[in-house]
Design an enzyme around this catalytic site. Structure first.
Site, PDB file in Angstrom:
ATOM      1  CG  ASP A 148       0.725  37.973 -21.177  1.00  0.00           C
ATOM      2  OD1 ASP A 148       0.945  37.960 -19.957  1.00  0.00           O
ATOM      3  OD2 ASP A 148       0.714  36.949 -21.868  1.00  0.00           O
ATOM      4  CB  CYS A 202     -12.911  33.595  -3.477  1.00  0.00           C
ATOM      5  SG  CYS A 202     -12.083  33.870  -5.055  1.00  0.00           S
ATOM      6  CB  CYS A 205     -15.646  28.917  -3.288  1.00  0.00           C
ATOM      7  SG  CYS A 205     -15.383  27.892  -4.753  1.00  0.00           S
ATOM      8  CB  CYS A 212      -4.365  22.521  -8.832  1.00  0.00           C
ATOM      9  SG  CYS A 212      -2.693  22.548  -9.531  1.00  0.00           S
ATOM     10  CB  CYS A 228       1.552  25.800 -12.638  1.00  0.00           C
ATOM     11  SG  CYS A 228       0.216  26.337 -13.728  1.00  0.00           S
ATOM     12  CB  CYS A 255      -3.508  23.021 -17.034  1.00  0.00           C
ATOM     13  SG  CYS A 255      -4.617  22.149 -15.891  1.00  0.00           S
ATOM     14  CB  CYS A 258      -7.217  26.257 -11.283  1.00  0.00           C
ATOM     15  SG  CYS A 258      -6.277  27.371 -12.358  1.00  0.00           S
ATOM     16  CB  CYS A 262     -13.948  29.668 -11.293  1.00  0.00           C
ATOM     17  SG  CYS A 262     -14.518  31.200 -10.515  1.00  0.00           S
TER      18      CYS A 262
END
Length: 392
Positions: A148, A202, A205, A212, A228, A255, A258, A262
């Site tokens: 990261d 996906c 969908c 969001c 965001c 947050c 989103c 899923c």
């Protein structure tokens, strides 16, 4: 990260690449990783093109590091020419309940699931180092570890390695772990057989796009980070744009909307890693109490949490915005008023906005006696409703 062999170590006899790959996979699972995949280190050209388009559109916001060295960031083969294989690894951090439920308690702060437990950077890095040391000490091939904070695009690499696919929210989605997967990567100077890339599942969908709160997912697979909430509450250092503050609600760090929306999450198990379990000092804490944290108390409270990375001032700014979006109780009003004298301009500005939301009459009185003596232009603009370009 440099990995050194143990003194006097006798390396294993050379093995065929398929056998080495199988042994590495088995060791990774033994060390506690939930997902392992292999891909060629060199990335396809489309990866760099997408990164440059993202930066050229300005969607990276304050994250200037994303605009630096885009060629190296987009392609591990450019970052480290000796690299031949990328080993993508994942640790599941699935929550035990829908994290969006925390938004119903406006007196409490909602914290992203990934920050509920110990800082994942340290947890994943320690596992990566253990695996890298094992590989080095067994075969002696040069390698590098990334998690990261380094200039490696881990989500595209993980998709190429078959761990998952990048969903319409731009995060990785796994058929086994849903949207809850921490990623790390090991680059090794050895050709190993690649796994098949994961297909995009996906379909039609668009649940994550619709979920969001700030419409930051401007189109499927395209995220404007400047809108965001995770970016605004974590990466962005200045005043949060006024037009987006109400949508933040009581989210004080990140947050999950989103991710939580899923449908693939129905297959995700609760995190096995105990370090990711929610700590009572982090999740669902009183906003009034959090507003009173000074720097020392902030550091002590979040010493092993990812939250510590943003610093006290940015965190309390978020708390002030959340108080402004909550109920105008006497305790909330007094907590906001105390922040009007904070040493940090970004906190004072957020507190001024919050007070105008929950106690407009008191805010008018405070503005009358404070605005002329306020030295920061952004804070003065909060009191006067002037249009000011937020400082970084």
């Amino acid at each position: 990260m440099a990995i050194q062999p143990r003194p006097g170590l006798k390396l294993a006899a050379p093995s065929d690449p398929a056998s080495i790959k199988a042994e590495i996979r088995a060791e990774a699972f033994r060390l506690g990783f939930d997902s392992v995949g292999f891909a060629a280190a060199a990335a396809p050209a489309i990866q760099g093109e997408r990164l440059r388009a993202f930066v050229d559109a300005g969607w990276h916001g304050d994250m200037a590091w994303m605009a630096r060295n885009t060629e190296r960031r987009a392609d591990p083969g450019v970052l480290w020419p000796a690299a031949r294989t990328a080993i993508a690894l994942g640790l599941g951090y699935g929550p035990d309940a829908d994290p969006r439920a925390a938004q119903a308690r406006t007196d409490l702060g909602a914290v992203s699931v990934y920050a509920h437990g110990r800082d994942y950077h340290q947890v994943v890095k320690s596992r990566l180092k253990a695996l890298a040391s094992w590989i080095w000490n067994r075969w002696g091939h040069e390698l590098k570890v990334f998690v990261d904070t380094a200039p490696v695009m881990e989500k595209p690499a993980a998709a190429r390695a078959g761990i998952g696919w990048q969903g319409k929210h731009t995060n990785l989605v796994s058929r086994e772990h849903g949207s809850w997967l921490f990623l790390g990567e090991i680059l090794i100077a050895l050709d190993l057989p690649p796994d098949a890339p994961e297909s995009d599942h996906c379909g039609s969908c668009s649940a994550c796009v619709a979920a969001c709160p700030t419409e930051a997912i401007v189109a499927p697979y395209k995220l404007d980070a400047r809108r965001c909430i995770s970016y605004l509450t974590i990466e962005h250092a200045g005043p949060i744009p006024r037009a987006l503050r109400t949508a933040i609600g009581n989210r004080i760090y990140g947050c999950d909307d989103c991710l939580a929306a899923c449908p693939w999450n129905k297959f995700a198990a609760v995190a096995r890693e105990t370090a990711f379990a929610a700590r009572e000092t982090v999740a669902n804490q009183s906003l009034v109490e959090l507003a009173g944290l000074d720097d020392a108390a902030f550091r002590a409270r979040f010493t092993t949490s990812a939250i510590k990375r943003i610093g006290r001032d940015r965190f309390v700014r978020n708390v002030a915005v959340a108080l402004g979006n909550g109920n105008p109780t006497s305790h909330a009003i007094e907590a906001v008023i105390r922040l009007l004298d904070d040493a940090s301009p970004v906190v004072r500005g957020a507190a001024a906005w919050a007070l105008k939301k929950i106690a407009p009459d008191r805010a008018r009185a405070e503005a009358a006696r404070r605005v002329d003596g306020e030295s920061d232009r952004d804070v003065r603009a909060e009191w006067t409703d002037a249009d000011a370009t937020p400082s970084a």
